[in-house]
Design a protein around this motif. Structure first.
Motif, PDB file in Angstrom:
ATOM      1  N   TRP A 145       2.695   5.828 -13.915  1.00 18.23           N
ATOM      2  CA  TRP A 145       1.757   6.932 -14.174  1.00 18.23           C
ATOM      3  C   TRP A 145       2.463   8.277 -14.081  1.00 18.23           C
ATOM      4  O   TRP A 145       3.219   8.538 -13.159  1.00 18.23           O
ATOM      5  CB  TRP A 145       0.597   6.886 -13.192  1.00 18.23           C
ATOM      6  CG  TRP A 145      -0.482   7.869 -13.539  1.00 18.23           C
ATOM      7  CD1 TRP A 145      -0.609   9.152 -13.101  1.00 18.23           C
ATOM      8  CD2 TRP A 145      -1.580   7.648 -14.430  1.00 18.23           C
ATOM      9  NE1 TRP A 145      -1.722   9.754 -13.648  1.00 18.23           N
ATOM     10  CE2 TRP A 145      -2.338   8.854 -14.474  1.00 18.23           C
ATOM     11  CE3 TRP A 145      -2.000   6.562 -15.191  1.00 18.23           C
ATOM     12  CZ2 TRP A 145      -3.486   8.975 -15.250  1.00 18.23           C
ATOM     13  CZ3 TRP A 145      -3.144   6.691 -15.966  1.00 18.23           C
ATOM     14  CH2 TRP A 145      -3.878   7.883 -15.988  1.00 18.23           C
TER      15      TRP A 145
ATOM     16  N   GLY B 123       3.402   1.749  -1.796  1.00 22.02           N
ATOM     17  CA  GLY B 123       4.032   1.885  -3.107  1.00 22.02           C
ATOM     18  C   GLY B 123       5.331   1.129  -3.260  1.00 22.02           C
ATOM     19  O   GLY B 123       5.882   1.065  -4.365  1.00 22.02           O
TER      20      GLY B 123
ATOM     21  N   THR C   7       0.804  -1.231   0.000  1.00 23.34           N
ATOM     22  CA  THR C   7       0.000   0.000   0.000  1.00 23.34           C
ATOM     23  C   THR C   7       0.832   1.274   0.000  1.00 23.34           C
ATOM     24  O   THR C   7       0.369   2.325  -0.441  1.00 23.34           O
ATOM     25  CB  THR C   7      -0.933   0.020   1.221  1.00 23.34           C
ATOM     26  OG1 THR C   7      -0.156  -0.194   2.408  1.00 23.34           O
ATOM     27  CG2 THR C   7      -1.986  -1.071   1.120  1.00 23.34           C
TER      28      THR C   7
ATOM     29  N   GLY D 237      -9.794   5.711 -11.053  1.00 19.37           N
ATOM     30  CA  GLY D 237      -8.341   5.649 -11.176  1.00 19.37           C
ATOM     31  C   GLY D 237      -7.855   4.612 -12.161  1.00 19.37           C
ATOM     32  O   GLY D 237      -6.649   4.526 -12.416  1.00 19.37           O
TER      33      GLY D 237
ATOM     34  N   GLU E 153      -3.515   2.150 -14.411  1.00 17.93           N
ATOM     35  CA  GLU E 153      -3.923   2.509 -13.052  1.00 17.93           C
ATOM     36  C   GLU E 153      -3.105   3.706 -12.588  1.00 17.93           C
ATOM     37  O   GLU E 153      -1.875   3.685 -12.662  1.00 17.93           O
ATOM     38  CB  GLU E 153      -3.706   1.315 -12.126  1.00 17.93           C
ATOM     39  CG  GLU E 153      -4.517   0.094 -12.558  1.00 17.93           C
ATOM     40  CD  GLU E 153      -3.895  -1.230 -12.125  1.00 17.93           C
ATOM     41  OE1 GLU E 153      -4.619  -2.074 -11.572  1.00 17.93           O
ATOM     42  OE2 GLU E 153      -2.684  -1.421 -12.351  1.00 17.93           O
ATOM     43  N   ASN E 154      -3.778   4.750 -12.119  1.00 18.35           N
ATOM     44  CA  ASN E 154      -3.079   5.995 -11.821  1.00 18.35           C
ATOM     45  C   ASN E 154      -2.282   5.971 -10.521  1.00 18.35           C
ATOM     46  O   ASN E 154      -1.687   6.977 -10.139  1.00 18.35           O
ATOM     47  CB  ASN E 154      -4.041   7.187 -11.823  1.00 18.35           C
ATOM     48  CG  ASN E 154      -5.059   7.148 -10.691  1.00 18.35           C
ATOM     49  OD1 ASN E 154      -5.018   6.280  -9.816  1.00 18.35           O
ATOM     50  ND2 ASN E 154      -5.978   8.102 -10.718  1.00 18.35           N
ATOM     51  N   TYR E 155      -2.244   4.830  -9.838  1.00 12.99           N
ATOM     52  CA  TYR E 155      -1.442   4.678  -8.624  1.00 12.99           C
ATOM     53  C   TYR E 155      -0.209   3.816  -8.868  1.00 12.99           C
ATOM     54  O   TYR E 155       0.478   3.441  -7.921  1.00 12.99           O
ATOM     55  CB  TYR E 155      -2.299   4.076  -7.497  1.00 12.99           C
ATOM     56  CG  TYR E 155      -3.135   2.894  -7.927  1.00 12.99           C
ATOM     57  CD1 TYR E 155      -2.624   1.592  -7.901  1.00 12.99           C
ATOM     58  CD2 TYR E 155      -4.443   3.083  -8.372  1.00 12.99           C
ATOM     59  CE1 TYR E 155      -3.398   0.516  -8.297  1.00 12.99           C
ATOM     60  CE2 TYR E 155      -5.215   2.005  -8.768  1.00 12.99           C
ATOM     61  CZ  TYR E 155      -4.692   0.724  -8.735  1.00 12.99           C
ATOM     62  OH  TYR E 155      -5.460  -0.337  -9.135  1.00 12.99           O
ATOM     63  N   ARG E 156       0.078   3.501 -10.134  1.00 13.93           N
ATOM     64  CA  ARG E 156       1.243   2.680 -10.460  1.00 13.93           C
ATOM     65  C   ARG E 156       2.471   3.555 -10.727  1.00 13.93           C
ATOM     66  O   ARG E 156       2.363   4.753 -11.045  1.00 13.93           O
ATOM     67  CB  ARG E 156       0.960   1.815 -11.688  1.00 13.93           C
ATOM     68  CG  ARG E 156      -0.150   0.792 -11.495  1.00 13.93           C
ATOM     69  CD  ARG E 156       0.152  -0.174 -10.386  1.00 13.93           C
ATOM     70  NE  ARG E 156      -0.867  -1.220 -10.282  1.00 13.93           N
ATOM     71  CZ  ARG E 156      -0.887  -2.145  -9.337  1.00 13.93           C
ATOM     72  NH1 ARG E 156       0.053  -2.167  -8.398  1.00 13.93           N
ATOM     73  NH2 ARG E 156      -1.857  -3.048  -9.298  1.00 13.93           N
TER      74      ARG E 156
END
Length: 328
Positions: free
Chosen positions: A261, A223, A221, A282, A255-258
């Motif tokens: 991005w 990253g 979580t 996202g 995915e905008n949390y990878r």
């Protein structure tokens, strides 16, 4: 020239019939094209991975139509595609197709099983995920999948962020060392670690179980990616056996949390980036045949697939395979 009304109606009907035929042909061509582009994408990932490790496991989830040359159970096997994969994942097979904890309509179940069996009969392992939490339905899910010859997991939450407490012991629990996908008797699908405060708590929770296969995310979580040492820890079953550890990877949506991005994509989208998925904020549809997107996924030292390989996973679980339906 004054054309009689009957003749005009006849000509109009003929024109509409011709137009309809042409439209049907165009739609069929589009469907074939988008399915084939996804097949080629998966084949590329497989070839890249297996060139480094011939035992690396490739499992696409959903989009089971790709196993058939015409996308239907009546078609011939698409051998190039089947030869590139080791199994298939299928969600909502017996429960969850319309609503969680609700039986999948028999017609949809039959449609999926007819295609899944083409893959199973070709020696591929079928991993079925049902979304149900009522104990009687969980038991029904495991029994029906067992009778069909599939390996299954009954997820009590659609978010895939928990380890179910039922059944206990887990279905087909065993202490064997699992070295290949065909040996798997059960699996845990836990790709969302949001319920765990630290990597250690996640690792401790998983190693307290006896699942033969773990499907998880490369990243925690915060990253940070899981390390090779942490992946090796996760291979340990509580009873002393060893399990396989597979990394989830979405290839049909960005995915905008990878890590890949870029913030400027919000205002200046790359050519391959498409509409946001309204059901999963996202996440964005991608033109998966675009080379720039494919370069993010595989083929170079900074690609997602290479990061999975470097971390020591046994394979990849490819999601959003069925995004070809969006473009069809």
């Amino acid at each position: 020239m004054n054309i009689p009304m009957k003749i005009r109606i006849l000509l109009l009907s003929l024109f509409l019939l011709i137009l309809s035929c042409n439209t049907d042909d165009d739609n069929q061509n589009n469907e074939t094209e988008y399915k084939q582009k996804m097949r080629e994408f998966v084949i590329g990932i497989s070839q890249y991975s297996k060139s480094q490790n011939s035992q690396f496991i490739i499992i696409p989830q959903n989009g089971i139509e790709l196993v058939s040359s015409n996308g239907d159970a009546s078609g011939q096997n698409d051998n190039a595609y089947l030869n590139s994969i080791d199994g298939n994942g299928q969600e909502d097979l017996f429960f969850g197709y319309n609503n969680d904890d609700e039986a999948t309509p028999s017609s949809d179940n039959e449609y999926l099983r007819n295609l899944l069996n083409k893959s199973k009969n070709n020696g591929k392992t079928i991993l079925a995920i049902d979304y149900c939490s009522t104990p009687t339905k969980v038991s029904s899910s495991y029994n029906q999948n067992k009778n069909a010859g599939y390996i299954s997991f009954a997820a009590d939450k659609r978010e895939l962020n928990s380890i179910p407490i039922f059944p206990s012991p887990i279905h087909n629990e065993n202490s064997a060392d699992i070295k290949k996908l065909s040996e798997v008797k059960n699996f845990l699908y836990l790709i969302n670690p949001s319920n765990f405060n630290t990597k250690s708590s996640f690792i401790n929770a998983v190693t307290a179980t006896n699942y033969d296969l773990l499907i998880m995310d490369l990243y925690f979580t915060d990253g940070s990616s899981f390390t090779t040492n942490e992946i090796n820890q996760l291979r340990n079953k509580a009873n002393g056996g060893k399990r396989l550890v597979i990394s989830y990877m979405s290839i049909g949506e960005a995915e905008n949390y990878r890590y890949y991005w870029q913030s400027n994509w919000n205002s200046n989208k790359p050519e391959w980036l498409d509409a946001e998925n309204p059901a999963w904020k996202g996440n964005y549809k991608v033109k998966y045949w675009n080379k720039d997107w494919q370069n993010i996924i595989f083929g170079n030292s900074n690609s997602y697939t290479q990061k999975v390989i470097n971390a020591g996973f046994d394979g990849v679980y490819l999601d959003i395979i069925d995004t070809f339906e969006y473009y069809e």
